[in-house]
Structure formats: structure tokens, C-alpha cells
Motif scaffolding. Structure first.
Motif, mmCIF file in Angstrom:
data_model
loop_
_atom_site.group_PDB
_atom_site.id
_atom_site.type_symbol
_atom_site.label_atom_id
_atom_site.label_comp_id
_atom_site.label_asym_id
_atom_site.label_seq_id
_atom_site.Cartn_x
_atom_site.Cartn_y
_atom_site.Cartn_z
ATOM 1 N N ILE A 80 27.824 -23.566 -38.390
ATOM 2 C CA ILE A 80 28.783 -23.443 -39.505
ATOM 3 C C ILE A 80 29.832 -24.562 -39.405
ATOM 4 O O ILE A 80 30.140 -25.049 -38.296
ATOM 5 C CB ILE A 80 29.490 -22.058 -39.454
ATOM 6 C CG1 ILE A 80 30.147 -21.714 -40.794
ATOM 7 C CG2 ILE A 80 30.516 -21.976 -38.337
ATOM 8 C CD1 ILE A 80 30.637 -20.267 -40.877
ATOM 9 N N ARG A 81 30.329 -24.982 -40.586
ATOM 10 C CA ARG A 81 31.483 -25.893 -40.621
ATOM 11 C C ARG A 81 32.508 -25.267 -41.555
ATOM 12 O O ARG A 81 32.163 -24.866 -42.671
ATOM 13 C CB ARG A 81 31.078 -27.245 -41.210
ATOM 14 C CG ARG A 81 30.369 -28.167 -40.236
ATOM 15 C CD ARG A 81 30.355 -29.594 -40.752
ATOM 16 N NE ARG A 81 29.482 -29.754 -41.901
ATOM 17 C CZ ARG A 81 28.261 -30.297 -41.839
ATOM 18 N NH1 ARG A 81 27.792 -30.740 -40.691
ATOM 19 N NH2 ARG A 81 27.517 -30.412 -42.924
ATOM 20 N N ILE A 82 33.769 -25.153 -41.091
ATOM 21 C CA ILE A 82 34.813 -24.581 -41.956
ATOM 22 C C ILE A 82 35.987 -25.562 -41.996
ATOM 23 O O ILE A 82 36.473 -25.990 -40.942
ATOM 24 C CB ILE A 82 35.312 -23.217 -41.438
ATOM 25 C CG1 ILE A 82 34.130 -22.266 -41.197
ATOM 26 C CG2 ILE A 82 36.297 -22.593 -42.413
ATOM 27 C CD1 ILE A 82 34.523 -20.898 -40.682
ATOM 28 N N HIS A 83 36.404 -25.941 -43.196
ATOM 29 C CA HIS A 83 37.560 -26.842 -43.343
ATOM 30 C C HIS A 83 38.536 -26.264 -44.352
ATOM 31 O O HIS A 83 38.121 -25.836 -45.434
ATOM 32 C CB HIS A 83 37.112 -28.222 -43.850
ATOM 33 C CG HIS A 83 36.470 -29.035 -42.791
ATOM 34 N ND1 HIS A 83 35.112 -29.051 -42.595
ATOM 35 C CD2 HIS A 83 37.001 -29.850 -41.841
ATOM 36 C CE1 HIS A 83 34.825 -29.847 -41.584
ATOM 37 N NE2 HIS A 83 35.948 -30.347 -41.106
ATOM 38 N N TYR A 84 39.801 -26.295 -43.998
ATOM 39 C CA TYR A 84 40.826 -25.932 -44.975
ATOM 40 C C TYR A 84 41.126 -27.178 -45.797
ATOM 41 O O TYR A 84 41.582 -28.186 -45.256
ATOM 42 C CB TYR A 84 42.079 -25.446 -44.234
ATOM 43 C CG TYR A 84 43.293 -25.309 -45.132
ATOM 44 C CD1 TYR A 84 43.204 -24.688 -46.383
ATOM 45 C CD2 TYR A 84 44.531 -25.810 -44.726
ATOM 46 C CE1 TYR A 84 44.316 -24.585 -47.196
ATOM 47 C CE2 TYR A 84 45.647 -25.690 -45.531
ATOM 48 C CZ TYR A 84 45.531 -25.080 -46.777
ATOM 49 O OH TYR A 84 46.618 -24.977 -47.592
ATOM 50 N N ARG A 85 40.840 -27.149 -47.107
ATOM 51 C CA ARG A 85 41.110 -28.298 -47.987
ATOM 52 C C ARG A 85 42.488 -28.081 -48.594
ATOM 53 O O ARG A 85 42.617 -27.364 -49.603
ATOM 54 C CB ARG A 85 40.053 -28.398 -49.087
ATOM 55 C CG ARG A 85 38.620 -28.393 -48.604
ATOM 56 C CD ARG A 85 38.216 -29.696 -47.988
ATOM 57 N NE ARG A 85 36.821 -29.692 -47.586
ATOM 58 C CZ ARG A 85 36.310 -30.473 -46.639
ATOM 59 N NH1 ARG A 85 37.096 -31.316 -45.982
ATOM 60 N NH2 ARG A 85 35.034 -30.406 -46.336
ATOM 61 N N GLU A 86 43.468 -28.687 -47.979
ATOM 62 C CA GLU A 86 44.851 -28.401 -48.346
ATOM 63 C C GLU A 86 45.158 -28.794 -49.790
ATOM 64 O O GLU A 86 45.768 -28.026 -50.536
ATOM 65 C CB GLU A 86 45.804 -29.117 -47.388
ATOM 66 C CG GLU A 86 47.220 -28.601 -47.531
ATOM 67 C CD GLU A 86 48.166 -29.221 -46.524
ATOM 68 O OE1 GLU A 86 47.714 -30.004 -45.681
ATOM 69 O OE2 GLU A 86 49.355 -28.905 -46.610
#
Ligand code: ADP
Length: 522
Positions: A409-415
Motif C-alpha cells: 500500500i502507498r498512502i499520501h496526504y495531498r495537502e
């Protein structure tokens, strides 16, 4: 008498004396208030309640209601009769004293989860009756939800003891019968070996012997399947695991099945030269079953393709045919015992046991099964076997605040765009789903970001074992934590899509859910 006519009304009367300056009663003031509407409504409610109780007591099942916290508030007479205890007694004791100790932890666990998630409760357990015996029951409860809150739970316990006992007797019968059939069959096979020594294949007698032997083989496979099923049900299937050459197993099995057919051509694309630790004969049995099915269910076509690859420390094997195919509504049940799409057996013979056994064998090697199929176009049956006995999901990088990267899995917060970007990668199972969902929840809360894009377009295989957990535990917890919008991009895999639909309860007012299909993956 009102306006010259009789009328039935209900009045509240209040009489007040009034006094003169010496305190002497001068007279009485009578105040009357018309309470007809209230009295009629109360009587109607009492009447309804009486009928409702009559209904609940007339049912053959145990019926109960519970408060939102799970405590009993009502029990019907069936329950009081079965347990031979007073209403107050049962209410104060709760479930614990009646459910069999072996079934209690699972039942309580499920009940707690349902109380939290407000989802339907379903469980099977044994209840102790006043005669001292335990009887199997199927319990079901649904919450009555008013203004988004549970006002009470309505539950039933249905006695399924007879079905359970019959099932055990059936299993015992299958086990005994197949054992008894196996002994004479082995003797007959031995005699056929002797006969074959004295007759040559070219003679007509020789060809009869060969045909009879083939039928004996079929009979023997059917009996073996029945024996396997009874072993699986009794938890007595023994696996003899050792290291073996997987590629050789693939080649040998394909070759031996190719010998049994003149109607089909089996193509093997194998890229799995590896020593695998497992039960060779059992895995061979899985492959044989898939190949025999591919032949059986594709009478109008010739080609069968077998593939074997190694992906992320997993062996992935698939068998593709161009046969009759399977409609989506049947896919999930094919691994159930005795399940057959066309049960008439007029077209295709079989008992509906092969896939049940195959699935069990693959599960016992830490793997999973899935199917892609289009009615009329054919089917691809695939299974995965982890090289190390369990699928591994490793961490790669994280700042514990805004992103996480793992092998799965890859999780990124896209601000800037204010959303959490979640990409699931490759083959998943219960462990990876629980782990990934936990990290997702953590990053959602840390960034106060309640919009999530959950992209499954790179997901393969089957992770349906986690979908109940998703629906009953994880998603309610996400909703409680403030989740607002959840967009789910489907995986191209049918099994994964079915699991996705099961994972999200549809009736959450506070969370907007959308499922999306995209053709090209990013
Ligand atoms: P059986 O073949 O004895 O019925 P299985 O457990 O092997 O039992 O298969 C269960 C059912 O799955 C079959 O009855 C058939 O309906 C379906 N099935 C299995 N393999 C295929 C296939 N390759 N193509 C279409 N249907 C299949």
C-alpha cells in the motif's frame, strides 16, 4: 348527553372548595378537562401491545429485545419455558449462563461488534435448556434505528439442532460408506492388473479392460473426494509438507492430464523454477481438479492455458479455458460443499466437491483462490501460494505524519487538494487489509483530512476474508472518527470488486461513498 345526543368522552374532574373570609366552605368549583384523545390513544397502544405480545409468544422461536447497550428488556414465553427460569432471573443473568462455554467467546465478540457498528447480528451457538441439554440455535438480531440512533434490538433464536445433528450424521455416513467402498475397489483394481498381464491391448477383450479400468479410476477419484471431504469436516486432513520442485510438478501434471484427453490441447507457460515447501500430492490434486474441470466445462473448445509465475514471493497459478463460463452470482459459492451451477447433472457429471477440497488445500498452505469468468467465453481459475507459508507485507518508508509506503500500500496526504490518496498494490489478504486500514485511519486523524480516495486498480486476487471485518469494525470506526467522503476505485478483479461492495455498509448518512470504475490504471 351533548347537544341532545349521547357521546362517550373522558373528562378529568378537579373539585376545589372555595371559602368565605372565616374559612367556611361556600361552595365547590368543578373544573373538567377533556382527555378523550389521550385515553383513546392509550387504550389503542395497550391493545397494540397486547396483540404484539400475543404475536411474539405465538412464534415458535425465542424472541427477545435488548436496550442499545445490549441488556435484555423483553423475552417471550418460549424463552421462559425453554430455560424454565423467571423473566427477572434471565434478564439479570444475561446470555452467559445459557450459551455453551465453547461458543460463548465468539458469540459475545460478534454481539459487541454489532452493538458498536449497529449492523445485523448473526451467530450460531448451543443453548442450555432446563433439561440440562444443549441445543444448537441460530441467533439473529436487528437494530431498530430512529433518528440515526438505536432505540432497541429485536432478536430471535431459532432452534436448528435437528439440522445440525442430521449434518453430522450425514458426514459420518459419507465417511463410513466411502471407506467401505474403497476396500473392494482396491481389490478389483489389483485383479485388473493381473488380467492385463494376460490380454493384449489390441484384442477386443483388451480394449474392454482398458475402458473398465478408466471407469474404475473415475470411481476411485469420486470415493477419494468423499473421503477427503469427511476428513476436512472432521479437521483430520493430514498434510505431509516437504520441499519439492514446483516446476516439475506443473510439467508432470499437465503431461499426465494431456494423456487422458484427445479433445483438448493444454499449453503450459511456466516461470516458476523453485523449490516449494508444501504437500506435493495435495497441490497436484488441486491442479488436476482445475484441469479436469477446464476440460469438462469446455466441450466446444480445444485450448486450455496453464500459467505459473512468481510475484512478490508468491506462486501464482492459473488455468484458463474457453468453455461455458460462470455467471457472477455463482462465483462466491463455487467453493462451497456440493455447490454446482447446473445441478441437473444432465450436462456435466460431478458431485460439486472438487473446488471445495482444492480451496481447503490452498488455504492450508496460506493461500487463496479466485476466478474470472464470462458466461459463454470461458473461465480462469487462479490460486496463490505464498513461498514462505504466509503472505508478507513489509514497511518501506514513512514519516509517521503524512505518508506511508509498504510493499502492499502507498498512502499520501495531498495537502493542496485536501485528500488522503490511498493506493493498494498487488495481492492482499486479511492481514494486509487490517494493517493498511489501520495506517489509513491514523493518517486521516493526524491530518484532519476526512476525504479519501481509495484506489484498488492495482489490486489482484482475493481478499474477501477481510470484507466482514471492513463492514462491521473498520468502516464504522472510520465514520465515528469523522470520515466524510470515501471514493473507491474498483480493482479489475471480480473477486476484489465483490469484496469491496461487501466492505462498505451502504446506510451511513454521515459518509458519502462512491464506487468508481476506471479503465486504464495509472
Ligand atoms: P463438479 O465439477 O464435480 O461439479 P467442482 O467442485 O469441481 O465440482 O466444481 C463446482 C462447480 O463449479 C461445477 O459444478 C461447475 O458448475 C463450476 N465449474 C468448475 N469449474 C468450471 C469451469 N472451468 N468452467 C465453468 N464452470 C466450472
Amino acid at each position: 348527553m351533548r347537544n341532545g345526543e349521547w357521546d362517550t368522552v373522558y373528562q378529568n374532574f378537579v373539585y376545589e372548595p372555595y371559602h368565605d373570609e372565616n374559612g367556611k366552605v361556600q361552595g365547590v368549583i368543578a373544573i373538567t378537562i377533556d382527555v378523550t384523545a389521550q385515553v383513546v390513544a392509550r387504550r389503542r397502544t395497550e391493545e397494540n401491545e397486547k396483540r404484539f405480545r400475543f404475536l411474539l409468544n405465538a412464534m415458535p422461536q425465542q424472541v427477545w429485545t435488548a436496550a442499545p447497550n445490549g441488556n435484555f428488556t423483553y423475552l417471550n414465553e418460549v424463552m421462559i419455558r425453554d430455560f424454565d427460569r423467571s423473566f427477572e432471573d434471565i434478564i439479570s443473568q444475561g446470555w452467559e449462563v445459557f450459551i455453551h462455554p465453547e461458543d460463548l467467546p465468539d458469540a459475545l465478540n460478534r454481539w459487541q461488534r454489532c452493538l458498536h457498528s449497529k449492523q445485523q447480528f448473526l451467530a450460531e451457538f448451543r443453548l442450555k435448556f432446563s433439561d440440562g441439554n444443549y441445543y444448537w440455535h441460530l441467533a439473529r438480531a436487528v437494530p431498530m434505528i430512529e433518528n440515526g440512533k438505536v432505540s432497541f434490538w429485536l432478536g430471535t433464536n431459532t432452534n436448528i439442532h435437528r439440522q445440525k445433528v442430521n449434518e453430522t450424521m450425514k458426514d459420518e455416513f459419507i465417511s463410513i460408506a466411502s471407506h467401505e467402498l474403497k476396500t473392494p475397489l482396491t481389490t478389483i483394481k489389483g485383479f485388473f492388473q493381473l488380467i492385463k498381464r494376460d490380454v493384449t491391448e489390441q484384442t477386443s477383450l483388451g480394449s474392454f479392460v482398458i475402458k473398465a479400468e478408466r471407469q474404475l479410476e473415475r470411481l476411485s477419484r469420486l470415493i477419494e473426494d468423499l473421503l477427503d471431504v469427511s476428513k476436512i469436516n472432521a479437521g483430520k486432513m493430514i498434510y505431509n509438507k516437504e520441499l519439492f520442485d514446483f516446476s516439475a510438478l506443473m510439467t508432470d501434471t499437465v503431461e499426465s492430464i494431456q494423456h487422458t484427453t484427445t479433445t483438448h490441447q493444454i499449453e503450459l507457460h511456466s516461470d516458476c523454477s523453485i523449490e516449494f515447501y508444501g504437500d506435493q500430492l495435495r497441490i497436484e490434486q488441486v491442479l488436476i481438479n482445475l484441469l479436469n474441470n477446464a476440460i469438462k466445462y469446455s466441450p466446444g473448445s480445444r485450448k486450455i492455458t496453464v500459467r505459473c509465475t512468481i510475484e512478490n514471493s508468491n506462486l501464482v497459478v492459473s488455468v484458463e479455458d474457453l468453455g461455458v463460463g460462470i455467471a457472477e452470482e455463482h462465483l462466491k459459492s463455487l467453493f462451497d460443499r456440493f455447490y454446482r451451477v447446473d445441478n441437473s447433472s444432465a450436462r456435466f457429471q460431478g458431485l460439486g466437491l472438487g473446488l471445495f477440497i482444492a480451496n481447503e488445500i490452498v488455504k492450508r498452505h496460506g493461500g487463496s483462490f479466485w476466478i474470472e469468468s464470462q458466461p459463454g467465453d470461458g473461465s480462469t481459475f487462479s490460486f496463490l501460494l505464498p513461498l514462505n507459508g504466509t503472505q508478507e507485507f513489509t514497511d518501506k518508508a514513512t514519516d509517521h505524519e503524512t505518508y506511508y509506503e509498504g510493499s502492499f500500500i502507498r498512502i499520501h496526504y495531498r495537502e493542496q487538494e485536501a485528500y488522503l490518496d490511498v493506493e493498494w498494490l498487488g495481492y492482499q489478504n486479511y492481514d494486509s487489509v487490517v494493517k493498511g486500514c489501520g495506517i489509513m485511519m491514523d493518517l486521516m486523524q493526524k491530518n484532519n483530512c476526512y476525504h479519501i480516495l481509495n484506489d484498488n486498480s492495482l489490486v489482484k486476487g482475493n481478499w474477501s476474508e477481510a470484507s466482514d471485518w471492513g463492514a462491521s469494525v473498520w468502516f464504522p470506526a472510520m465514520a465515528d472518527a469523522g470520515l466524510k467522503k470515501f471514493a473507491w476505485i474498483y480493482s479489475p478483479s471480480t473477486f476484489s470488486r465483490i469484496a469491496a461492495n461487501k466492505s462498505l455498509p451502504s446506510d451511513y448518512e454521515a459518509v458519502q461513498v462512491a464506487f468508481l470504475i476506471i479503465k486504464a490504471t495509472r
